[in-house]
Design a protein around this motif. Sequence first.
Motif, PDB file in Angstrom:
ATOM      1  N   GLN A  64       0.822  -1.212   0.000  1.00  0.00           N
ATOM      2  CA  GLN A  64       0.000   0.000   0.000  1.00  0.00           C
ATOM      3  C   GLN A  64       0.853   1.258   0.000  1.00  0.00           C
ATOM      4  OE1 GLN A  64       0.156  -2.102   2.562  1.00  0.00           O
ATOM      5  NE2 GLN A  64       0.074  -1.066   4.547  1.00  0.00           N
ATOM      6  N   ASN A  65       2.022   1.207   0.642  1.00  0.00           N
ATOM      7  CA  ASN A  65       2.871   2.394   0.666  1.00  0.00           C
ATOM      8  C   ASN A  65       3.386   2.748  -0.724  1.00  0.00           C
ATOM      9  OD1 ASN A  65       2.453   2.616   3.400  1.00  0.00           O
ATOM     10  ND2 ASN A  65       4.379   1.656   3.988  1.00  0.00           N
ATOM     11  N   ALA A  66       3.633   1.728  -1.549  1.00  0.00           N
ATOM     12  CA  ALA A  66       4.046   1.992  -2.930  1.00  0.00           C
ATOM     13  C   ALA A  66       2.897   2.597  -3.732  1.00  0.00           C
ATOM     14  CB  ALA A  66       4.533   0.700  -3.589  1.00  0.00           C
ATOM     15  N   VAL A  67       1.677   2.102  -3.506  1.00  0.00           N
ATOM     16  CA  VAL A  67       0.515   2.705  -4.176  1.00  0.00           C
ATOM     17  C   VAL A  67       0.395   4.175  -3.797  1.00  0.00           C
ATOM     18  CG1 VAL A  67      -2.011   2.728  -4.295  1.00  0.00           C
ATOM     19  CG2 VAL A  67      -0.784   0.557  -4.421  1.00  0.00           C
ATOM     20  N   TYR A  68       0.457   4.448  -2.494  1.00  0.00           N
ATOM     21  CA  TYR A  68       0.300   5.823  -2.033  1.00  0.00           C
ATOM     22  C   TYR A  68       1.384   6.731  -2.623  1.00  0.00           C
ATOM     23  CZ  TYR A  68      -2.591   3.471   1.524  1.00  0.00           C
ATOM     24  OH  TYR A  68      -3.524   2.708   2.163  1.00  0.00           O
ATOM     25  N   MET A  69       2.636   6.311  -2.475  1.00  0.00           N
ATOM     26  CA  MET A  69       3.739   7.181  -2.864  1.00  0.00           C
ATOM     27  C   MET A  69       3.872   7.300  -4.377  1.00  0.00           C
ATOM     28  SD  MET A  69       6.030   9.246  -1.832  1.00  0.00           S
ATOM     29  CE  MET A  69       5.780   8.898  -0.088  1.00  0.00           C
ATOM     30  N   GLU A  70       3.793   6.172  -5.082  1.00  0.00           N
ATOM     31  CA  GLU A  70       4.051   6.208  -6.524  1.00  0.00           C
ATOM     32  C   GLU A  70       2.896   6.814  -7.313  1.00  0.00           C
ATOM     33  OE1 GLU A  70       7.124   5.449  -8.135  1.00  0.00           O
ATOM     34  OE2 GLU A  70       7.445   5.887  -6.010  1.00  0.00           O
ATOM     35  N   CYS A  71       1.675   6.603  -6.877  1.00  0.00           N
ATOM     36  CA  CYS A  71       0.555   7.253  -7.557  1.00  0.00           C
ATOM     37  C   CYS A  71       0.557   8.757  -7.286  1.00  0.00           C
ATOM     38  CB  CYS A  71      -0.770   6.622  -7.123  1.00  0.00           C
ATOM     39  SG  CYS A  71      -1.013   4.950  -7.774  1.00  0.00           S
ATOM     40  N   PHE A  72       0.897   9.129  -6.055  1.00  0.00           N
ATOM     41  CA  PHE A  72       0.933  10.559  -5.742  1.00  0.00           C
ATOM     42  C   PHE A  72       2.092  11.248  -6.469  1.00  0.00           C
ATOM     43  CE2 PHE A  72       1.488  14.273  -2.821  1.00  0.00           C
ATOM     44  CZ  PHE A  72       0.245  14.846  -3.068  1.00  0.00           C
ATOM     45  N   MET A  73       3.200  10.537  -6.673  1.00  0.00           N
ATOM     46  CA  MET A  73       4.298  11.125  -7.443  1.00  0.00           C
ATOM     47  C   MET A  73       3.832  11.457  -8.862  1.00  0.00           C
ATOM     48  SD  MET A  73       7.203  11.836  -6.099  1.00  0.00           S
ATOM     49  CE  MET A  73       7.785  11.761  -4.408  1.00  0.00           C
ATOM     50  N   ASP A  74       2.986  10.611  -9.428  1.00  0.00           N
ATOM     51  CA  ASP A  74       2.402  10.909 -10.738  1.00  0.00           C
ATOM     52  C   ASP A  74       1.506  12.141 -10.664  1.00  0.00           C
ATOM     53  OD1 ASP A  74       1.666   8.565 -13.324  1.00  0.00           O
ATOM     54  OD2 ASP A  74       3.546   8.748 -12.232  1.00  0.00           O
ATOM     55  N   GLU A  75       0.722  12.226  -9.596  1.00  0.00           N
ATOM     56  CA  GLU A  75      -0.147  13.393  -9.437  1.00  0.00           C
ATOM     57  C   GLU A  75       0.679  14.667  -9.311  1.00  0.00           C
ATOM     58  OE1 GLU A  75      -3.813  13.350  -7.407  1.00  0.00           O
ATOM     59  OE2 GLU A  75      -3.626  11.247  -6.784  1.00  0.00           O
ATOM     60  N   LEU A  76       1.780  14.592  -8.583  1.00  0.00           N
ATOM     61  CA  LEU A  76       2.661  15.756  -8.452  1.00  0.00           C
ATOM     62  C   LEU A  76       3.292  16.123  -9.798  1.00  0.00           C
ATOM     63  CD1 LEU A  76       4.410  14.842  -5.081  1.00  0.00           C
ATOM     64  CD2 LEU A  76       2.856  16.773  -5.450  1.00  0.00           C
ATOM     65  N   ALA A  77       3.715  15.094 -10.553  1.00  0.00           N
ATOM     66  CA  ALA A  77       4.303  15.353 -11.870  1.00  0.00           C
ATOM     67  C   ALA A  77       3.288  16.037 -12.781  1.00  0.00           C
ATOM     68  CB  ALA A  77       4.792  14.046 -12.493  1.00  0.00           C
ATOM     69  N   ASP A  78       2.032  15.571 -12.737  1.00  0.00           N
ATOM     70  CA  ASP A  78       0.985  16.197 -13.547  1.00  0.00           C
ATOM     71  C   ASP A  78       0.799  17.655 -13.148  1.00  0.00           C
ATOM     72  OD1 ASP A  78       0.559  13.850 -14.898  1.00  0.00           O
ATOM     73  OD2 ASP A  78      -1.201  13.262 -13.735  1.00  0.00           O
ATOM     74  N   ALA A  79       0.766  17.895 -11.828  1.00  0.00           N
ATOM     75  CA  ALA A  79       0.572  19.264 -11.346  1.00  0.00           C
ATOM     76  C   ALA A  79       1.738  20.170 -11.731  1.00  0.00           C
ATOM     77  CB  ALA A  79       0.390  19.256  -9.830  1.00  0.00           C
ATOM     78  N   ALA A  80       2.933  19.568 -11.844  1.00  0.00           N
ATOM     79  CA  ALA A  80       4.128  20.333 -12.219  1.00  0.00           C
ATOM     80  C   ALA A  80       4.268  20.465 -13.730  1.00  0.00           C
ATOM     81  CB  ALA A  80       5.368  19.668 -11.639  1.00  0.00           C
ATOM     82  N   GLY A  81       3.392  19.767 -14.479  1.00  0.00           N
ATOM     83  CA  GLY A  81       3.481  19.805 -15.932  1.00  0.00           C
ATOM     84  C   GLY A  81       4.698  19.082 -16.466  1.00  0.00           C
ATOM     85  N   GLN A  82       5.117  18.017 -15.761  1.00  0.00           N
ATOM     86  CA  GLN A  82       6.329  17.296 -16.140  1.00  0.00           C
ATOM     87  C   GLN A  82       6.029  15.822 -16.415  1.00  0.00           C
ATOM     88  OE1 GLN A  82       9.544  17.992 -13.330  1.00  0.00           O
ATOM     89  NE2 GLN A  82       8.781  20.047 -12.877  1.00  0.00           N
TER      90      GLN A  82
END
Length: 724
Positions: A525-543
Amino acid sequence: MTIHQTSLGRRGFLVSGAAVAGGFSLGFHIPFEDGAAHAQTVKELNAWVVIHPDDKVVIRIARSEMGQGTLTGLCQLVAEELECNWSKVTWEYPTPAENVARNRVWKNFSTGGSRGIRESNQYVREGGAMAREMLIAAAAAQLKAPAAELTASNSVITHKASGKTVTYGAVAAAAAQLEPPKEVKLKDPKDWKIAGKPVKRLDTVDKVTGKQIYGIDLVLPGMLVATVRACPVIGGKLKSFDAAKIEKMPGVKKVVAIDGNAVVVVADTYWNARTALAALPTDWDIGELGKVSSETITQMLTEGLVAQEAFVGNKVGDAKAAIDGAAKKVEAIYSFPYQHHVTMEPMNATARVTADKCEVWCGTQNGEAALAAASEASGLPVAKCDVFKQLLGGGFGRRGRSDYVRQAVLVAKEMPGTPIKLIWSREEDMTHCQYHPITMCKLTGGLDAQGNLVGLRVRISGQSILASLLPGNLVNGMDPATFQGLMASGVEAAYGYNVPNLLIDHAMRNPHITPGFWRGVNVNQNAVYMECFMDELADAAGQDPLAFRMKLLKPKWAAVLKAAADKAGYGKPLPAGHFHGLAQVMGYGSYVAGVAEVSVSADGHLKIHKITAATNCGHVVNPAQIERQVAGSFAYGLSAALYGEITVKDGAVEQTNFDSYNMLRIDEMPKVETVLVPTGDFWGGVGEPTIAVAAPSVLNAIARATGKRVRNLPLMHHELKKGA
């Protein structure tokens, strides 16, 4: 949502199965087992190696085999240092009682946490090397040549100057009389000839021919069969039962209450025991636990997301201040449900108890824990107990517990001298597991004007496995295992991102449903939380998600992610409608990454075409087996992501069998590509790390395909239609 995946070729499976070859298993003397005692007439060279006059090599393996290949891998390591003929190798299990009696010469019997090879590689290799040196010393005496002039290879010792040779079998008896060397030099892995190679497994032939005996198959003379029904609500009690109603049913021998929360029927066959148990009137005391449901558990965890008190697992700088001052703030809440182990072989154990002896036959991931359970339940000292390990029909962490062993011994104690095989029904197994813990997670990130991550706040709310099963392992009340994959120091150190301001904490919330060690445990679950949120952050950063991660990752984490991305062709054109998703994690001593390729049709049909996985486990003992482990971990992880969910109603687990707890079918399995990138500077695990990247890589790919972000599992509850 409808889910479709590409098919794993049936013909390929059958061809690979038909191509296997291997050895057979022997055992230390097991009561009732014909012909097992012959091994006792041959003297061991040491605890790990026995060589027969015909050059047969018996390697003793303390760790349990449950399909993961540890048995073959450990034999490879011993055989490599022994310099023996691999075609002559077979194996046997020592017993945990013998381990205790010999001052734990085989060390740890526990098989979990991907520790089988990574924790025992040093001393098993030394066992093989010491045996080799003893054989050479015995050969030197027989050939009348200096030991330094002798070489060993393929179970033959050669004196090159004279051309004389002698086989291991010819000198094994003499070697067994010698004093073991105090120190040995181990081979450099670059010189390996057996270890590091894709040799065929030693346990496969018996499995594919149906010859292999598991605990549930065991038959002993005079054996009776029992089955159990515990209180349907975990933590509830047995108030009463009416044995008179079933005592005259066919085959029934005895009705026994155990542990204050369960009743057992003993009969001549499993069917008769189960039929009688189903007819047994019982009354249960469940009290306030009957008010608990999945909804009340969710409420408990949701409250934990904003609670003031929490255990801090990882802290750098001032995350709150960094996020408050950030140019952009991103927030998301994820959740991960209870998961069942779903071993194909339900829990079972056979026990025989007399006034001065307790014997147990079972599949177990922890032979010494099973021995302790047998001693405690029988009331006999450990010296008068023993456990004879069988190969496991699935473990996944569930058979690390010994509740079923305890039950079998308690029942056998009621019928002294009679072997009792206790078998849990599938329904009992499904509703009385120790489940993957349920958790929720709130993540908040802050980005500066250039899209750099300046602060990250992660709050986990949910269960602690250690608080339930091993409270003595808590650290000042904190469960460090909850932070698997997220801690920067200590035994759970695995967090690979360089974040200038970070806070990861845990609000412990423990519903009555018992949590347990489920393959991959909290890394999942920690990988789901961290890795999916990293994608969300990348999207928000436009990267791009890969580029965003590569700026933050430490070298070994970055290297394995790049290896997976390169192998998958990330960033290159894909077939129309196909999308990639990334995930990486470090767990169980290894660095892993996955790239999923999926498509979602306009009407919401999901197809997982391929998952590419990269693994750096330091040293590779059997590359073919690692590839199978990676593929198997994806089958397990995708089952959880797509279908896995245990729910609670009126205090009890609702799912009772495979009709209500679905599993990935072979025609849904995606193609799996594995790239091994070992750096050779450490020993990591294999069986559990890669499972953690299955779900997040697929979830991230789905987000690319649909624009929708799925934040709670399983996927079967979600509508993936585009634009819906």
